[in-house]
Design an enzyme around this catalytic site. Structure first.
Site, short mmCIF file in Angstrom:
data_model
loop_
_atom_site.label_atom_id
_atom_site.label_comp_id
_atom_site.label_asym_id
_atom_site.label_seq_id
_atom_site.Cartn_x
_atom_site.Cartn_y
_atom_site.Cartn_z
CG HIS A 234 -1.46 1.15 0.93
ND1 HIS A 234 -2.88 1.09 -0.34
CD2 HIS A 234 -1.88 2.26 1.95
CE1 HIS A 234 -3.78 2.37 0.83
NE2 HIS A 234 -3.21 3.25 1.77
CB CYS A 235 3.49 2.06 1.78
SG CYS A 235 2.94 2.21 3.16
CB ILE A 236 6.78 0.77 -1.95
CG1 ILE A 236 7.97 1.56 -0.26
CG2 ILE A 236 8.36 1.56 -3.10
CD1 ILE A 236 8.27 -0.15 -0.73
#
Length: 455
Positions: free
Chosen positions: A285-287
């Site tokens: 979900h982040c990078i």
């Protein structure tokens, strides 16, 4: 009037003394909105630290599952959840009116991108609007969702202050970015330092006091915007370096040089080098998402984040490059086209040894293979059935193919997208006609040969 201090911060108002005392005595209730990969570990950490926690989520099925003591996250044992419920330290609910009963409200909801790769704050904004009518004097509200610098002040605060309550006087507003790494055996919620920024000195002091009771160390910063920038910087650093090694993979591949061998040799240097590894694209979900929150916000200041955007382009192109390598390998080794091939994708989660498929490049690989006429199935020991996702809803409901010798041999190519430890790569390579390996899994298992192609 200011008189007391907490954890080395500037002096704080006397009005907060009672709250600090209640935090120390664990007579302080924490509410967490969003019971996913961030919310659940945080809730259990707070329970272990002696706090009572109320978890809030709009998914009634998930809430019921949690209240039955059933963990839906592989690295969160059912026993830990059941223990917190048994001790009556944790409960989940869909009733947001119960926000009035808690002292601190921590928000851990998704912050995805729109189809135009712009920030989608709809979950954050709808959560703020749900909190607003239940907001009361003394409440601490902390946003943990990754977002662009200024969100807490520019988006959250106006929604709350529209109630007539004032930030820093009636309620306290802060930002503390989540730093979860699902499946990491070395670091969990309580052992990862927590960056904390607040809307004013009192908000910072109160939020810092709460997190100091939960984690090994807190890192107070000067503002919520700074804390928001810290989280983006961490993930942009990773995205840019992964893009670099992905580009090196392509260049060195043309030269007949193994990029994994290069990196393993380079990392023996005791200074000035940090190893990052290539792959089939970015997942989680982040990078894949967070860097675009900054590039979007930068435009407001007439700045083009060229370096970050270029890294995004390189990483986004990787699934296309991998599928080209599959097509090339089939043509050279079997004399057949991709349009008539059957391909088994091994590993559908975005990284090894977890069940999380968010933004997984393997989903894009399946779609690209099928767009070019191939038949694509998948095997993943942690994902028996594909969930519905925002980008790849058409794949929902597909089930994992058993990794038997006969099944493997029936495919024209096996594409390793995620290198789960539970897969027997020696048996896989022996049974397969062709293996395209994006994770160097076969080499790590001591395997080589003409039918193994690195991509």
């Amino acid at each position: 009037m200011r008189s007391s201090t907490t954890d080395g911060l500037e002096t704080v108002s006397q009005e907060l003394a009672a709250q600090f005392a209640r935090i120390t005595a664990r007579d302080y209730q924490i509410g967490i909105i969003g019971l996913g990969y961030v919310g659940i570990p945080l809730a259990l950490t707070a329970c272990k630290s002696g706090f009572k926690v109320v978890g809030f989520d709009i998914d009634a099925k998930r809430v019921a599952q949690i209240n039955r003591g059933e963990s839906f996250i592989k690295h969160i044992p059912t026993e830990a959840l059941a223990e917190a419920l048994k001790e009556e330290r944790f409960r989940a609910t869909t009733d947001f009116d119960q926000l009035r009963e808690v002292d601190a409200i921590i928000i851990a909801v998704p912050t995805p991108l729109t189809k135009h790769r712009e920030p989608d704050l709809s979950y954050v904004e709808s959560t703020a609007h749900a909190i607003a009518p239940r907001l009361r004097k003394g409440h601490l509200v902390v946003l943990e969702s990754t977002t662009w610098p200024g969100t807490t002040d520019e988006v959250m605060r106006p929604i709350f202050e529209a109630t007539g309550l004032k930030s820093g006087t009636d309620f306290y507003l802060a930002f503390s970015p989540e730093r979860e790494d699902p499946g990491n055996p070395d670091f969990g919620t309580s052992t990862i330092p927590k960056v904390v920024g607040g809307d004013g000195t009192d908000a910072l002091a109160l939020a810092n006091a709460v997190y100091s009771a939960l984690v090994v160390k807190t890192v107070p910063v000067s503002s919520s915007a700074t804390a928001e920038a810290v989280k983006l910087t961490e993930n942009i650093f990773r995205a840019v370096n992964i893009a670099l090694v992905n580009e090196l993979k392509v260049i060195y591949g043309k030269m007949g040089i193994d990029v994994w061998e290069v990196i393993d040799a380079a990392k023996t240097k005791p200074f000035g080098f940090m190893p990052f590894y290539p792959g089939p694209g970015l997942g989680g979900h982040c990078i894949p998402i967070d860097p675009f929150y900054l590039t979007w916000k930068a435009r407001e200041f007439d700045v083009t984040a060229r370096f970050i955007e270029l890294a995004g382009q390189i990483n986004t192109a990787m699934p296309h490059w991998v599928v080209d390598r599959v097509a090339e390998a089939l043509d050279r080794r079997q004399g057949r086209g991709l349009s008539s091939a059957r391909v088994l994708v091994v590993g559908i989660a975005y990284k090894k040894n977890i069940e999380d498929t968010r933004e997984s490049p393997a989903l894009k690989l399946i779609e690209l293979l099928e767009e070019r006429g191939a038949t694509a199935d998948y095997h993943d020991p942690y994902v028996p059935e594909l969930p519905r996702t925002r980008k790849h809803g058409n794949l929902a409901g597909r089930t994992s193919v058993p990794l038997t010798t006969d099944n493997i041999a029936s495919y024209d190519a096996v594409l390793i997208a995620t290198d789960h430890d539970a897969v027997d790569y020696r048996a896989l390579a022996e049974a397969a006609r062709l293996v395209v390996d994006t994770r160097n899994a076969c080499a790590k298992a001591g395997l080589g040969g003409d039918k193994i192609v690195k991509a």
